[in-house]
Design a protein around this motif. Structure first.
Motif, PDB file in Angstrom:
ATOM      1  N   GLU A  54      -9.154   5.535   0.935  1.00  0.00           N
ATOM      2  CA  GLU A  54      -9.595   5.462  -0.460  1.00  0.00           C
ATOM      3  C   GLU A  54      -8.416   5.043  -1.338  1.00  0.00           C
ATOM      4  O   GLU A  54      -7.388   5.721  -1.374  1.00  0.00           O
ATOM      5  N   LEU A  55      -8.562   3.911  -2.003  1.00  0.00           N
ATOM      6  CA  LEU A  55      -7.524   3.429  -2.906  1.00  0.00           C
ATOM      7  C   LEU A  55      -7.796   3.964  -4.305  1.00  0.00           C
ATOM      8  O   LEU A  55      -8.844   3.681  -4.882  1.00  0.00           O
ATOM      9  N   ALA A  56      -6.869   4.741  -4.824  1.00  0.00           N
ATOM     10  CA  ALA A  56      -7.027   5.317  -6.161  1.00  0.00           C
ATOM     11  C   ALA A  56      -6.954   4.243  -7.237  1.00  0.00           C
ATOM     12  O   ALA A  56      -7.596   4.353  -8.279  1.00  0.00           O
ATOM     13  N   LYS A  57      -6.189   3.189  -6.966  1.00  0.00           N
ATOM     14  CA  LYS A  57      -6.012   2.130  -7.959  1.00  0.00           C
ATOM     15  C   LYS A  57      -5.601   0.845  -7.245  1.00  0.00           C
ATOM     16  O   LYS A  57      -4.890   0.871  -6.248  1.00  0.00           O
ATOM     17  N   LYS A  58      -6.063  -0.278  -7.787  1.00  0.00           N
ATOM     18  CA  LYS A  58      -5.670  -1.608  -7.307  1.00  0.00           C
ATOM     19  C   LYS A  58      -4.942  -2.284  -8.460  1.00  0.00           C
ATOM     20  O   LYS A  58      -5.535  -2.491  -9.519  1.00  0.00           O
ATOM     21  N   LEU A  59      -3.670  -2.606  -8.255  1.00  0.00           N
ATOM     22  CA  LEU A  59      -2.823  -3.065  -9.346  1.00  0.00           C
ATOM     23  C   LEU A  59      -2.171  -4.408  -9.021  1.00  0.00           C
ATOM     24  O   LEU A  59      -2.099  -4.796  -7.854  1.00  0.00           O
ATOM     25  N   ASP A 101      -1.134  20.051 -10.915  1.00  0.00           N
ATOM     26  CA  ASP A 101      -1.652  19.831  -9.561  1.00  0.00           C
ATOM     27  C   ASP A 101      -0.758  18.856  -8.800  1.00  0.00           C
ATOM     28  O   ASP A 101      -0.295  17.860  -9.358  1.00  0.00           O
ATOM     29  N   SER A 102      -0.538  19.138  -7.517  1.00  0.00           N
ATOM     30  CA  SER A 102       0.159  18.192  -6.646  1.00  0.00           C
ATOM     31  C   SER A 102      -0.873  17.211  -6.116  1.00  0.00           C
ATOM     32  O   SER A 102      -1.858  17.620  -5.507  1.00  0.00           O
ATOM     33  N   LEU A 103      -0.647  15.925  -6.358  1.00  0.00           N
ATOM     34  CA  LEU A 103      -1.605  14.895  -5.967  1.00  0.00           C
ATOM     35  C   LEU A 103      -0.961  13.877  -5.034  1.00  0.00           C
ATOM     36  O   LEU A 103       0.250  13.666  -5.058  1.00  0.00           O
ATOM     37  N   SER A 104      -1.789  13.251  -4.251  1.00  0.00           N
ATOM     38  CA  SER A 104      -1.378  12.162  -3.384  1.00  0.00           C
ATOM     39  C   SER A 104      -2.393  11.041  -3.577  1.00  0.00           C
ATOM     40  O   SER A 104      -3.552  11.174  -3.202  1.00  0.00           O
ATOM     41  N   SER A 105      -1.957   9.945  -4.184  1.00  0.00           N
ATOM     42  CA  SER A 105      -2.852   8.836  -4.520  1.00  0.00           C
ATOM     43  C   SER A 105      -2.389   7.572  -3.826  1.00  0.00           C
ATOM     44  O   SER A 105      -1.250   7.135  -4.000  1.00  0.00           O
ATOM     45  N   VAL A 106      -3.272   6.976  -3.036  1.00  0.00           N
ATOM     46  CA  VAL A 106      -2.944   5.722  -2.360  1.00  0.00           C
ATOM     47  C   VAL A 106      -3.268   4.573  -3.322  1.00  0.00           C
ATOM     48  O   VAL A 106      -4.384   4.479  -3.827  1.00  0.00           O
ATOM     49  N   VAL A 149       0.890  -1.156   0.000  1.00  0.00           N
ATOM     50  CA  VAL A 149       0.000   0.000   0.000  1.00  0.00           C
ATOM     51  C   VAL A 149       0.927   1.203   0.000  1.00  0.00           C
ATOM     52  O   VAL A 149       1.751   1.366   0.900  1.00  0.00           O
ATOM     53  N   PHE A 150       0.817   2.019  -1.038  1.00  0.00           N
ATOM     54  CA  PHE A 150       1.790   3.085  -1.265  1.00  0.00           C
ATOM     55  C   PHE A 150       1.075   4.406  -1.512  1.00  0.00           C
ATOM     56  O   PHE A 150       0.146   4.480  -2.314  1.00  0.00           O
ATOM     57  N   ASN A 151       1.525   5.442  -0.817  1.00  0.00           N
ATOM     58  CA  ASN A 151       1.003   6.791  -1.027  1.00  0.00           C
ATOM     59  C   ASN A 151       1.895   7.471  -2.071  1.00  0.00           C
ATOM     60  O   ASN A 151       3.019   7.878  -1.763  1.00  0.00           O
ATOM     61  N   PHE A 152       1.397   7.558  -3.291  1.00  0.00           N
ATOM     62  CA  PHE A 152       2.161   8.068  -4.431  1.00  0.00           C
ATOM     63  C   PHE A 152       1.932   9.565  -4.575  1.00  0.00           C
ATOM     64  O   PHE A 152       0.871  10.011  -5.000  1.00  0.00           O
TER      65      PHE A 152
END
Length: 127
Positions: A90-95, A48-53, A38-41
């Motif tokens: 909230e998971l932005a993506k499951k890979l 825009d500065s984004l932070s996606s888990v 689980v990574f906070n990217f």
């Protein structure tokens, strides 16, 4: 955060908890056994500065046992549900990846922000 499964006791273990950049995570993913990461990217997209888990299931194919592959694949969905529903993350993506070396900054960015394909008709449209 990196999680492993204890195959004998069938429990989820914390394998690693460190602040790392995306390109440095690859070195922490084993080549011989599956892992959940689980990574906070943190990145920039269109100014825009984004932070996606993101949740990444890594399974190195046939270098791990059948029991490990089956156990990890079976536990993936309930773990994702727990992270999202019970923990409220909230998971932005499951890979999924096959090798740790696939986990790079560029790969994550492309997964979160795929290039848009523009369709151009080869023939004029007739009405």
């Amino acid at each position: 955060v990196q999680l492993s499964l204890g195959t004998e006791a069938e429990i989820i273990n914390l394998a690693l908890s460190e602040n790392k950049k995306a390109d440095d995570v690859a070195a922490t993913i084993p080549d011989s056994e599956p892992r959940y990461s689980v990574f906070n990217f943190k990145h920039n997209h269109e100014g825009d500065s984004l932070s996606s888990v993101v949740f990444v299931y890594s399974c190195p194919g046939y270098s791990c046992s059948i029991k490990q592959r089956m156990l990890y694949s079976t536990c993936k969905a309930p773990l994702v549900d727990l992270i999202e529903d019970d923990l409220g993350i909230e998971l932005a993506k499951k890979l999924e990846i096959g090798e740790g070396s696939d986990f790079t900054n560029d790969w994550l960015y492309d997964q979160l922000h795929p290039a848009k394909t523009v369709f151009k008709a080869k023939f004029p449209m007739v009405e």
